[in-house]
Motif scaffolding. Structure first.
Motif, short mmCIF file in Angstrom:
data_model
loop_
_atom_site.label_atom_id
_atom_site.label_comp_id
_atom_site.label_asym_id
_atom_site.label_seq_id
_atom_site.Cartn_x
_atom_site.Cartn_y
_atom_site.Cartn_z
N UNK A 63 15.13 16.70 5.46
CA UNK A 63 13.69 15.83 6.18
C UNK A 63 12.01 16.59 6.00
N UNK A 64 11.97 17.21 4.48
CA UNK A 64 10.79 17.66 4.11
C UNK A 64 9.65 16.46 3.50
N UNK A 65 9.21 16.63 4.14
CA UNK A 65 8.02 15.81 3.69
C UNK A 65 6.72 16.02 2.89
N UNK A 66 6.23 14.98 2.27
CA UNK A 66 5.48 15.51 0.76
C UNK A 66 3.90 14.84 1.60
N UNK A 67 2.78 15.33 1.83
CA UNK A 67 2.25 15.54 1.96
C UNK A 67 0.82 15.71 0.85
N UNK A 68 0.30 13.86 0.48
CA UNK A 68 -0.54 13.79 -0.59
C UNK A 68 -1.86 14.09 0.14
N UNK B 263 8.75 10.38 2.49
CA UNK B 263 10.23 10.52 3.44
C UNK B 263 10.48 10.91 2.27
N UNK B 264 12.16 11.39 2.88
CA UNK B 264 12.82 10.74 1.80
C UNK B 264 13.72 9.66 1.83
N UNK B 265 13.72 8.75 2.74
CA UNK B 265 14.48 7.31 2.99
C UNK B 265 13.07 6.39 2.49
N UNK B 266 11.62 6.86 1.83
CA UNK B 266 11.03 6.13 0.98
C UNK B 266 11.63 6.58 -0.19
N UNK B 267 11.63 7.31 -0.60
CA UNK B 267 12.73 7.84 -2.07
C UNK B 267 14.01 6.86 -1.91
N UNK C 243 0.99 -1.39 0.30
CA UNK C 243 0.25 -0.11 0.10
C UNK C 243 1.18 1.10 0.14
N UNK C 244 0.43 2.53 -0.11
CA UNK C 244 1.35 3.72 -0.49
C UNK C 244 0.30 4.64 0.41
N UNK C 245 1.05 5.34 1.19
CA UNK C 245 1.17 5.82 2.49
C UNK C 245 0.96 7.54 1.96
N UNK C 246 0.25 8.70 2.63
CA UNK C 246 -0.18 9.63 2.78
C UNK C 246 1.14 10.27 2.54
N UNK C 247 1.71 10.13 3.78
CA UNK C 247 3.26 11.08 3.99
C UNK C 247 4.55 9.90 3.08
N UNK D 235 -1.12 4.83 -8.55
CA UNK D 235 -0.04 3.92 -8.82
C UNK D 235 1.62 5.02 -8.75
N UNK D 236 2.66 4.06 -7.78
CA UNK D 236 3.79 4.88 -7.81
C UNK D 236 4.83 4.14 -8.77
N UNK D 237 5.04 5.35 -9.72
CA UNK D 237 6.24 5.14 -10.83
C UNK D 237 7.31 6.01 -11.08
#
Length: 212
Positions: free
Chosen positions: A194-199, A124-128, A118-122, A205-207
Motif C-alpha cells: 500500500x505504499x504511495x509515491x508522491x511526485x 499507487x500500485x493499482x496504477x502500475x 493526464x498524470x496524477x501526482x500520487x 511523460x511516463x514510459x
C-alpha cells in the motif's frame, strides 16, 4: 541511458541535422495506430523530437499538415509529443506533415511507448498493475511474432521531469526514490503493502522501465 531505450522506441530512433522534418501522414499513422487498439486503455505510442544528449524535448518552431489547399497548424505540448490526430479520413487523404525545430539543436526523432495523460501526482500500485501489463503487451505487439519472444520484461515505469534534473520522489513509508538526469523509476516492489509515491511535479511523460 538504459540499454533498452532502443526497443522501447520501437527500434526507430535516428539523428538528423536538418531543421525541417517531413513525413507522410500514413507513415506516421502506421507507427501510432497502436494507440487506437481497444486493449490499450492506459498506454499508447507517441512521436517525439528530443535532444540526443539530454533526451529532453527539442524546441519546435512550427509544425503543420498540408494537402493541396488544406492546411492545419499543429501545436506542440511541453512534452515534445507530436500532436497528430489519428483519423481514418486523414489516412486516406494522406497529407504531408512538417516539423521545424530550432536550427541550433540536433534532434532525435523517435517513436516511444508512453502512458496516456493526464498524470496524477500520487502513484499507487493499482496504477502500475494496469500500465505495466499494457506496456508489456504493446512492446510485444510492436516487436512482432518472433521478436516478441526476446522482448525484455517491463518491471516498472520511468517518469520524466523536464523541469527537474535532480530531486526525489517521496514514498509514504518515509523512503525516497532519486530523480537523476530528469528521470525517476518506480517498480511494483517500491509500492508494495500500500505504499504511495508522491511526485514533486507532474511528469512530462511516463514510459516503461526495465530493471537491470
Amino acid at each position: 541511458m538504459n540499454k533498452w531505450i532502443a526497443p522501447l522506441c520501437m527500434l526507430l530512433c535516428f539523428q538528423a541535422q536538418a531543421t525541417e522534418y517531413r513525413f507522410s501522414y500514413s507513415e506516421l499513422y502506421s507507427k501510432l495506430k497502436y494507440s487506437l487498439k481497444e486493449e490499450y486503455t492506459a498506454v499508447g505510442t507517441g512521436v517525439y523530437f528530443v535532444n540526443p544528449t539530454t533526451q529532453l524535448p527539442c524546441s519546435v518552431e512550427k509544425s503543420w499538415m498540408e494537402k493541396e489547399a488544406h492546411y492545419e497548424t499543429l501545436s506542440f505540448p511541453p512534452s515534445g509529443k507530436l500532436p497528430l490526430p489519428l483519423d481514418g479520413n486523414l489516412k486516406s487523404a494522406n497529407p504531408l506533415v512538417y516539423v521545424h525545430t530550432d536550427s541550433t539543436t540536433q534532434c532525435d526523432y523517435s517513436v516511444a511507448l508512453v502512458a496516456n495523460e493526464p498524470y496524477a501526482l500520487d502513484i499507487h500500485s493499482d496504477y502500475l498493475e494496469v500500465v505495466i501489463p499494457e506496456f508489456q503487451l504493446l512492446l510485444e505487439d510492436i516487436s512482432g511474432m518472433f521478436s516478441s519472444w526476446f522482448a525484455p520484461t517491463i518491471s516498472g515505469i520511468t517518469l520524466e521531469f523536464i523541469e527537474l534534473e535532480t530531486g526525489e520522489v517521496m514514498l509514504s513509508n518515509n523512503q525516497t526514490l532519486p530523480i537523476t538526469g530528469h528521470r525517476a523509476h518506480i517498480t511494483l516492489a517500491d509500492l508494495k503493502d500500500g505504499v504511495v509515491a508522491t511526485l514533486p511535479t507532474s511528469p512530462s511523460r511516463i514510459m516503461p522501465y526495465i530493471q537491470q
